[in-house]
Design a protein around this motif. Structure first.
Motif, PDB file in Angstrom:
ATOM      1  N   ARG A 295       6.608  20.555  -5.619  1.00  0.00           N
ATOM      2  CA  ARG A 295       5.201  20.277  -5.889  1.00  0.00           C
ATOM      3  C   ARG A 295       4.350  21.544  -5.983  1.00  0.00           C
ATOM      4  O   ARG A 295       3.564  21.710  -6.927  1.00  0.00           O
ATOM      5  N   ASP A 296       4.484  22.435  -5.019  1.00  0.00           N
ATOM      6  CA  ASP A 296       3.636  23.619  -5.015  1.00  0.00           C
ATOM      7  C   ASP A 296       3.938  24.521  -6.214  1.00  0.00           C
ATOM      8  O   ASP A 296       3.028  25.120  -6.803  1.00  0.00           O
ATOM      9  N   CYS A 340       2.964  13.299   1.212  1.00  0.00           N
ATOM     10  CA  CYS A 340       2.088  14.452   1.456  1.00  0.00           C
ATOM     11  C   CYS A 340       2.714  15.747   0.948  1.00  0.00           C
ATOM     12  O   CYS A 340       1.997  16.672   0.556  1.00  0.00           O
ATOM     13  N   ARG A 341       4.030  15.813   0.932  1.00  0.00           N
ATOM     14  CA  ARG A 341       4.714  17.023   0.466  1.00  0.00           C
ATOM     15  C   ARG A 341       4.948  17.027  -1.037  1.00  0.00           C
ATOM     16  O   ARG A 341       5.152  18.088  -1.627  1.00  0.00           O
ATOM     17  N   ARG A 342       4.918  15.838  -1.684  1.00  0.00           N
ATOM     18  CA  ARG A 342       5.343  15.751  -3.077  1.00  0.00           C
ATOM     19  C   ARG A 342       4.227  15.384  -4.054  1.00  0.00           C
ATOM     20  O   ARG A 342       4.374  15.594  -5.259  1.00  0.00           O
TER      21      ARG A 342
END
Length: 381
Positions: A295-296, A340-342
């Motif tokens: 994602r980031d 939340c991470r993806r």
């Protein structure tokens, strides 16, 4: 090419209209700036558009939740089941009523609350089940309606992002005992200010909300307060503005849906990137969110190519400092934590041009296929 996530020119086409309604309200003989005839007209128009018994305009979507929880007599000792992933008011509004938010995990693909998890959490203390539609997907309201009915508890449908969506022929906001919409600027029916609305098919509930939004007054006798209420009144200028814009709301929603469907077709089977479910039933396209393994890195890639994008909700609600003490000890919410991470949202607003939409899709595909797989191409039609 620079493409903002939220367009700065959202109301450029309506500048003259806004100035006209300011003058109209300001020079009207009655000098009524809140809860006047225009607010009543907007309520009637939205009530008719969704087939509800009542519609009550108020200060914000959060206020709408607060008014409804108050009208439902939620208080200390009560539990309100809410998604573990989403906007802070889902947890804050029960807490401010003295109740306990009980967090249910989400579906890993759609990011809406999982009815199976909700049903497990119902106890004798449950007063309300409060699902929320998320990004471009409505919650599974038929299943949640059944759970609430079987348990004999209220169903409060947070449709802040879902206005205009329809599931199985039924408008978002009308599946529960009541639903709420938000008119804050970035929402699909956003306006240049704050505002919200309650819709309900329970006339008694509507009457109570109508009193609560205006310090507990019933609108007939001023300074006679039947309940302890709130100041959550709607602005007449914004009511007039939104009344005019309601006629073009469906067209703007269609444009969002067209863009969303194009994205979903382009992103099918991309490695490491998951698009929302296809189709239009139960879809609202307020925000188009991807789930990305990197994602980031995808966010950085899009930013470098002039594409605005947005990460929502860096932590599940029960992990937020404000709500952690209300979370059941020893529990976890793995799908909420993974979201939340993806999660990464890309632009889907109706002011996008076809060329911009294609550029956004090209760059998502380019990133996902950066290991040498040919990039798919398709014209936006």
């Amino acid at each position: 090419m620079t493409i903002p996530f939220f367009p700065p020119d959202l109301f450029d086409d309506d500048e003259e209209l806004l100035l006209d309604v300011v003058a109209e309200v300001a020079t009207a003989p009655e000098q009524r700036f809140i809860l006047g005839s225009r607010t009543a007209e907007l309520e009637a128009a939205i009530r008719a558009s969704v087939g509800a018994a009542d519609a009550v305009a108020c200060g914000s979507g959060t206020s709408a939740l607060t008014l409804l929880l108050t009208a439902m007599d939620v208080g200390p000792g009560d539990e309100v089941i809410v998604p573990a992933y989403g906007c802070a008011p889902l947890a804050a509004t029960p807490v401010l009523r003295g109740a306990t938010p009980v967090f249910a995990d989400i579906d890993p693909w759609t990011m809406v609350v999982d009815p199976v998890e909700v049903e497990k959490l119902v106890t004798e203390r449950t007063k309300v089940i409060m699902p929320a539609h998320m990004f471009s997907v409505m919650a599974d309201m038929p299943a949640l309606r059944r759970i609430a009915t079987d348990a004999g508890v209220r169903l409060l449908e947070d449709s802040a992002v879902g206005q205009g969506a329809v599931l199985a022929g039924r408008a978002a906001g009308t599946w529960g005992d009541a639903g709420v919409y938000s008119f804050v600027q970035v929402k699909a029916f956003g306006m240049p200010g704050e505002g919200g609305l309650v819709v309900t098919n329970d006339p008694a509930l509507g009457r109570t909300v109508r009193m609560l939004r205006n310090h507990g007054q019933d609108g007939r006798t001023r300074f006679l307060h039947h309940r302890i209420g709130y100041n959550s009144r709607f602005d007449e200028i914004m009511a007039a503005f939104q009344l005019h814009r309601l006629a073009t709301f469906a067209r703007r929603l269609d444009r969002r849906a067209d863009i969303g469907e194009y994205y979903t077709a382009r992103f099918a089977d991309l490695p490491g990137v998951v698009a929302p479910p296809p189709g239009r039933d139960g879809r609202c396209f307020y925000v188009y969110s991807l789930l990305a393994d990197r994602r980031d890195a995808l966010r950085d890639h899009l930013t470098a190519h002039g594409i605005g994008c947005h990460v929502y909700y860096p932590a599940p609600l029960p992990h937020q400092p404000a709500f952690a003490r209300h979370a059941a000890p020893g529990r976890d919410w793995p799908w909420a934590a993974l979201a939340c991470r993806r999660q990464l949202a890309i632009p889907v607003h109706p002011r996008l041009t076809d060329a911009q939409v294609e550029h956004i899709a090209d760059e998502v595909c380019r990133f996902a296929l950066s290991r040498g797989v040919p990039m798919p191409t398709e014209e936006l039609t």
